[in-house]
Design an enzyme around this catalytic site. Structure first.
Site, mmCIF file in Angstrom:
data_model
loop_
_atom_site.group_PDB
_atom_site.id
_atom_site.type_symbol
_atom_site.label_atom_id
_atom_site.label_comp_id
_atom_site.label_asym_id
_atom_site.label_seq_id
_atom_site.Cartn_x
_atom_site.Cartn_y
_atom_site.Cartn_z
ATOM 1 N N SER A 111 0.838 -1.195 0.000
ATOM 2 C CA SER A 111 0.000 0.000 0.000
ATOM 3 C C SER A 111 0.880 1.255 0.000
ATOM 4 C CB SER A 111 -0.969 -0.050 1.184
ATOM 5 O OG SER A 111 -1.970 0.927 1.066
ATOM 6 N N ASP A 132 -10.009 -4.849 -4.433
ATOM 7 C CA ASP A 132 -9.460 -3.889 -3.465
ATOM 8 C C ASP A 132 -10.369 -2.664 -3.364
ATOM 9 O OD1 ASP A 132 -7.945 -1.996 -2.032
ATOM 10 O OD2 ASP A 132 -6.057 -2.814 -2.788
ATOM 11 N N HIS A 139 -7.874 -5.437 -0.004
ATOM 12 C CA HIS A 139 -6.643 -4.697 0.318
ATOM 13 C C HIS A 139 -5.859 -5.502 1.344
ATOM 14 C CE1 HIS A 139 -4.226 -1.127 -0.085
ATOM 15 N NE2 HIS A 139 -4.212 -0.926 1.219
#
Length: 207
Positions: A97, A151, A185
């Site tokens: 991320s 995601d 995610h």
């Protein structure tokens, strides 16, 4: 290890089982263990973050000063590994991320030739600041970019836009873009195996 001159903990270092000949520097995502700073997106709440995140759309304003400072901090980690006897071309930089975003930006702006980048569920920060062919020593760097197709935080579109931008900057033949069905995610076993294969390939054992 973040911008704004805030105090930061030392990096977590996993000791080598024998004499180290390579290194993987992996950067955490927003909210994971690491340096604290206020994050605009989260109502200025202080939380572990490499740089400020103002919004999550492709045209959101970006924390240019914080991103560049964070990249300098990561470059200092690379320099420290080199001082410890690990050649920079035996170092893979990676992250998840926000950490993956920073790893991409750092690899494209550092003067150290790296072994590769692992960019998980992320994007390329300050992408409009890069002009075609402006990358220095890492024009041939191998990149493994991974993204879940479900995601909700960093949508797959961000990954797709990032890989297209990367192809205009570095050798497209060295970019691998993997997507994972149903992954949000987070990570999955298939992704971890792809990462292992990438590290094994680009950091082979040396005698």
């Amino acid at each position: 290890m973040c911008g704004n001159n805030m105090s930061a903990p030392l990096p977590a270092i996993v000791p080598a089982a024998r004499k180290a000949t390579a290194a993987v520097i992996f950067l955490h995502g927003l909210g994971d263990t690491g340096p604290f700073m206020p994050v605009t997106l989260n109502m200025n709440m202080a939380m572990p973050s490499w740089f400020d995140i103002i919004g999550l759309s492709p045209d959101s304003q970006e924390d240019e000063v914080g991103i560049k400072q964070a990249a300098e901090n990561v470059k200092a980690l690379i320099d420290q590994e080199v001082k410890n006897g690990i050649p920079s071309n035996r170092i893979i930089l990676g992250g998840f991320s926000q950490g993956g975003a920073l790893s991409l930006y750092t690899a494209l702006t550092t003067h150290q030739k790296l072994a590769g980048v692992v960019a998980l569920s992320c994007w390329l920060p300050l992408r409009t600041s890069f002009v075609q062919g402006a990358v220095g020593v890492n024009k041939e760097i191998p990149v493994l970019q991974c993204h879940g197709d479900c995601d909700p935080l960093v949508p797959l579109m961000f990954g797709s836009l990032t890989v297209e931008k990367l192809k205009s900057m570095i050798n497209p033949a060295n970019i691998t873009f993997r997507t994972y069905s149903g992954m949000m995610h987070s990570s999955c076993i298939e992704e971890m195996m792809d990462i292992k294969q990438f590290i094994d390939k680009h950091l082979p054992p040396v005698d």
